[in-house]
Design a protein around this motif. Sequence first.
Motif, PDB file in Angstrom:
ATOM      1  N   ILE A 171      -1.568  -4.927  -1.538  1.00 54.15           N
ATOM      2  CA  ILE A 171      -0.496  -4.415  -2.385  1.00 54.15           C
ATOM      3  C   ILE A 171       0.569  -5.489  -2.591  1.00 54.15           C
ATOM      4  O   ILE A 171       1.061  -5.693  -3.710  1.00 54.15           O
ATOM      5  CB  ILE A 171       0.131  -3.142  -1.773  1.00 54.15           C
ATOM      6  CG1 ILE A 171      -0.920  -2.044  -1.608  1.00 54.15           C
ATOM      7  CG2 ILE A 171       1.294  -2.658  -2.621  1.00 54.15           C
ATOM      8  CD1 ILE A 171      -1.604  -1.633  -2.894  1.00 54.15           C
ATOM      9  N   GLU A 172       0.922  -6.182  -1.538  1.00 49.22           N
ATOM     10  CA  GLU A 172       1.916  -7.258  -1.657  1.00 49.22           C
ATOM     11  C   GLU A 172       1.388  -8.371  -2.563  1.00 49.22           C
ATOM     12  O   GLU A 172       2.134  -8.948  -3.352  1.00 49.22           O
ATOM     13  CB  GLU A 172       2.274  -7.811  -0.275  1.00 49.22           C
ATOM     14  CG  GLU A 172       3.458  -8.734  -0.284  1.00 49.22           C
ATOM     15  CD  GLU A 172       4.720  -8.101  -0.873  1.00 49.22           C
ATOM     16  OE1 GLU A 172       5.457  -8.841  -1.558  1.00 49.22           O
ATOM     17  OE2 GLU A 172       4.960  -6.904  -0.683  1.00 49.22           O
ATOM     18  N   GLY A 173       0.099  -8.650  -2.479  1.00 47.30           N
ATOM     19  CA  GLY A 173      -0.500  -9.657  -3.359  1.00 47.30           C
ATOM     20  C   GLY A 173      -0.426  -9.247  -4.816  1.00 47.30           C
ATOM     21  O   GLY A 173      -0.150 -10.078  -5.693  1.00 47.30           O
ATOM     22  N   VAL A 174      -0.656  -7.974  -5.107  1.00 41.32           N
ATOM     23  CA  VAL A 174      -0.560  -7.479  -6.482  1.00 41.32           C
ATOM     24  C   VAL A 174       0.880  -7.613  -6.981  1.00 41.32           C
ATOM     25  O   VAL A 174       1.105  -7.988  -8.134  1.00 41.32           O
ATOM     26  CB  VAL A 174      -1.051  -6.015  -6.575  1.00 41.32           C
ATOM     27  CG1 VAL A 174      -0.755  -5.423  -7.942  1.00 41.32           C
ATOM     28  CG2 VAL A 174      -2.549  -5.937  -6.286  1.00 41.32           C
ATOM     29  N   ARG A 175       1.856  -7.325  -6.122  1.00 46.48           N
ATOM     30  CA  ARG A 175       3.261  -7.481  -6.518  1.00 46.48           C
ATOM     31  C   ARG A 175       3.576  -8.941  -6.874  1.00 46.48           C
ATOM     32  O   ARG A 175       4.277  -9.216  -7.854  1.00 46.48           O
ATOM     33  CB  ARG A 175       4.185  -7.024  -5.383  1.00 46.48           C
ATOM     34  CG  ARG A 175       4.375  -5.551  -5.327  1.00 46.48           C
ATOM     35  CD  ARG A 175       5.508  -5.155  -4.362  1.00 46.48           C
ATOM     36  NE  ARG A 175       5.562  -3.733  -4.278  1.00 46.48           N
ATOM     37  CZ  ARG A 175       5.023  -3.003  -3.303  1.00 46.48           C
ATOM     38  NH1 ARG A 175       4.414  -3.594  -2.298  1.00 46.48           N
ATOM     39  NH2 ARG A 175       5.103  -1.690  -3.325  1.00 46.48           N
TER      40      ARG A 175
ATOM     41  N   ARG B 171       0.571  -0.341 -13.063  1.00 46.59           N
ATOM     42  CA  ARG B 171      -0.079   0.934 -12.756  1.00 46.59           C
ATOM     43  C   ARG B 171      -0.721   0.909 -11.370  1.00 46.59           C
ATOM     44  O   ARG B 171      -0.681   1.891 -10.634  1.00 46.59           O
ATOM     45  CB  ARG B 171      -1.106   1.276 -13.825  1.00 46.59           C
ATOM     46  CG  ARG B 171      -0.505   1.910 -15.060  1.00 46.59           C
ATOM     47  CD  ARG B 171      -1.571   2.500 -15.972  1.00 46.59           C
ATOM     48  NE  ARG B 171      -2.287   1.498 -16.741  1.00 46.59           N
ATOM     49  CZ  ARG B 171      -1.842   0.963 -17.871  1.00 46.59           C
ATOM     50  NH1 ARG B 171      -0.688   1.327 -18.362  1.00 46.59           N
ATOM     51  NH2 ARG B 171      -2.547   0.066 -18.509  1.00 46.59           N
ATOM     52  N   ALA B 172      -1.305  -0.221 -11.011  1.00 50.47           N
ATOM     53  CA  ALA B 172      -1.907  -0.342  -9.679  1.00 50.47           C
ATOM     54  C   ALA B 172      -0.857  -0.183  -8.598  1.00 50.47           C
ATOM     55  O   ALA B 172      -1.093   0.469  -7.575  1.00 50.47           O
ATOM     56  CB  ALA B 172      -2.612  -1.691  -9.538  1.00 50.47           C
ATOM     57  N   LEU B 173       0.320  -0.743  -8.819  1.00 49.04           N
ATOM     58  CA  LEU B 173       1.397  -0.612  -7.828  1.00 49.04           C
ATOM     59  C   LEU B 173       1.935   0.810  -7.763  1.00 49.04           C
ATOM     60  O   LEU B 173       2.320   1.282  -6.689  1.00 49.04           O
ATOM     61  CB  LEU B 173       2.520  -1.602  -8.133  1.00 49.04           C
ATOM     62  CG  LEU B 173       2.182  -3.065  -7.859  1.00 49.04           C
ATOM     63  CD1 LEU B 173       3.316  -3.964  -8.318  1.00 49.04           C
ATOM     64  CD2 LEU B 173       1.890  -3.279  -6.388  1.00 49.04           C
ATOM     65  N   VAL B 174       1.974   1.508  -8.893  1.00 47.08           N
ATOM     66  CA  VAL B 174       2.442   2.895  -8.895  1.00 47.08           C
ATOM     67  C   VAL B 174       1.501   3.762  -8.047  1.00 47.08           C
ATOM     68  O   VAL B 174       1.942   4.648  -7.315  1.00 47.08           O
ATOM     69  CB  VAL B 174       2.541   3.435 -10.338  1.00 47.08           C
ATOM     70  CG1 VAL B 174       2.713   4.943 -10.365  1.00 47.08           C
ATOM     71  CG2 VAL B 174       3.684   2.753 -11.069  1.00 47.08           C
ATOM     72  N   HIS B 175       0.223   3.492  -8.103  1.00 50.77           N
ATOM     73  CA  HIS B 175      -0.767   4.287  -7.361  1.00 50.77           C
ATOM     74  C   HIS B 175      -0.949   3.817  -5.920  1.00 50.77           C
ATOM     75  O   HIS B 175      -1.749   4.378  -5.184  1.00 50.77           O
ATOM     76  CB  HIS B 175      -2.106   4.286  -8.091  1.00 50.77           C
ATOM     77  CG  HIS B 175      -2.040   4.971  -9.410  1.00 50.77           C
ATOM     78  ND1 HIS B 175      -1.771   6.308  -9.550  1.00 50.77           N
ATOM     79  CD2 HIS B 175      -2.174   4.490 -10.671  1.00 50.77           C
ATOM     80  CE1 HIS B 175      -1.760   6.640 -10.827  1.00 50.77           C
ATOM     81  NE2 HIS B 175      -1.996   5.546 -11.533  1.00 50.77           N
TER      82      HIS B 175
ATOM     83  N   ASP C  48       1.173   4.171  -3.612  1.00 47.36           N
ATOM     84  CA  ASP C  48       1.839   5.158  -2.762  1.00 47.36           C
ATOM     85  C   ASP C  48       2.644   4.541  -1.636  1.00 47.36           C
ATOM     86  O   ASP C  48       2.649   5.045  -0.511  1.00 47.36           O
ATOM     87  CB  ASP C  48       0.827   6.162  -2.195  1.00 47.36           C
ATOM     88  CG  ASP C  48       0.185   7.011  -3.280  1.00 47.36           C
ATOM     89  OD1 ASP C  48       0.864   7.288  -4.292  1.00 47.36           O
ATOM     90  OD2 ASP C  48      -0.995   7.367  -3.125  1.00 47.36           O
ATOM     91  N   GLY C  49       3.315   3.451  -1.907  1.00 56.28           N
ATOM     92  CA  GLY C  49       4.216   2.867  -0.924  1.00 56.28           C
ATOM     93  C   GLY C  49       3.540   2.211   0.265  1.00 56.28           C
ATOM     94  O   GLY C  49       4.205   1.873   1.234  1.00 56.28           O
ATOM     95  N   GLN C  50       2.255   2.028   0.225  1.00 58.20           N
ATOM     96  CA  GLN C  50       1.576   1.339   1.315  1.00 58.20           C
ATOM     97  C   GLN C  50       2.040  -0.119   1.339  1.00 58.20           C
ATOM     98  O   GLN C  50       2.347  -0.694   0.317  1.00 58.20           O
ATOM     99  CB  GLN C  50       0.060   1.386   1.127  1.00 58.20           C
ATOM    100  CG  GLN C  50      -0.502   2.786   1.143  1.00 58.20           C
ATOM    101  CD  GLN C  50      -1.992   2.791   0.839  1.00 58.20           C
ATOM    102  OE1 GLN C  50      -2.591   1.740   0.708  1.00 58.20           O
ATOM    103  NE2 GLN C  50      -2.575   3.962   0.741  1.00 58.20           N
ATOM    104  N   SER C  51       2.077  -0.686   2.522  1.00 58.17           N
ATOM    105  CA  SER C  51       2.553  -2.062   2.595  1.00 58.17           C
ATOM    106  C   SER C  51       1.497  -2.974   3.202  1.00 58.17           C
ATOM    107  O   SER C  51       1.758  -3.700   4.138  1.00 58.17           O
ATOM    108  CB  SER C  51       3.858  -2.131   3.389  1.00 58.17           C
ATOM    109  OG  SER C  51       3.594  -1.975   4.763  1.00 58.17           O
ATOM    110  N   ASP C  52       0.311  -2.908   2.696  1.00 58.91           N
ATOM    111  CA  ASP C  52      -0.670  -3.856   3.221  1.00 58.91           C
ATOM    112  C   ASP C  52      -0.683  -5.113   2.364  1.00 58.91           C
ATOM    113  O   ASP C  52      -0.003  -5.206   1.342  1.00 58.91           O
ATOM    114  CB  ASP C  52      -2.055  -3.210   3.358  1.00 58.91           C
ATOM    115  CG  ASP C  52      -2.757  -2.947   2.038  1.00 58.91           C
ATOM    116  OD1 ASP C  52      -2.247  -3.383   0.997  1.00 58.91           O
ATOM    117  OD2 ASP C  52      -3.832  -2.340   2.049  1.00 58.91           O
ATOM    118  N   ALA C  53      -1.423  -6.077   2.757  1.00 59.27           N
ATOM    119  CA  ALA C  53      -1.410  -7.397   2.128  1.00 59.27           C
ATOM    120  C   ALA C  53      -1.902  -7.365   0.683  1.00 59.27           C
ATOM    121  O   ALA C  53      -1.410  -8.127  -0.159  1.00 59.27           O
ATOM    122  CB  ALA C  53      -2.250  -8.367   2.948  1.00 59.27           C
TER     123      ALA C  53
END
Length: 174
Positions: A97-101, A84-88, A90-95
């Motif tokens: 978000i990448e860490g959550v992935r 859910r955090a990744l869905v929200h 919004d395609g941002q590519s900061d560190a």
Amino acid sequence: MASPEEHPNNEDERPGVAEAAPGPEAPESDASAELARLEDRWRRAVADLDNFRKRYARELDRERQTERIRVARAWVPIVDDLERALVHADGQSDAVIEGVRVVLDHAVKVLEQLGYPREDQTGVPFDPQRHEVVGVINEPNTAPGTVVEVLRPGYGEGSNQLRPAAVVVSRREE
């Protein structure tokens, strides 16, 4: 009056009358009977120990499986929250978000190692053992009863399933 033990004419003490002495085979038969009895007790004890070991192994496997299920069930909501955090994001590519992935990928791998692989395939026929239908849509280019969308992935397979995948299925043409 004298007691029978003190009476001089006691039949047991008469000269010439001996006790029935056991024959030469009696001590051996007593010893072999005792040996057979002890061997029987030993074999029963060995069998009891073997049964105990088997019962303990079954109980240990059952406890391990129960604990594995408990840990995996506690882990699935964390995986859902990461998704859910990744869905929200919004395609941002900061560190972050990448860490959550990366954490999400690792969490899914942990579930797979525990024996609960992720079930999120589309385009497969609906299977009530693996899927839970939460929606039906008209999809002209797909066969009726085909999984079109996975809203919530499932984990596990067969009788070893934590939860079924929540899916949208194509409608049967009428």
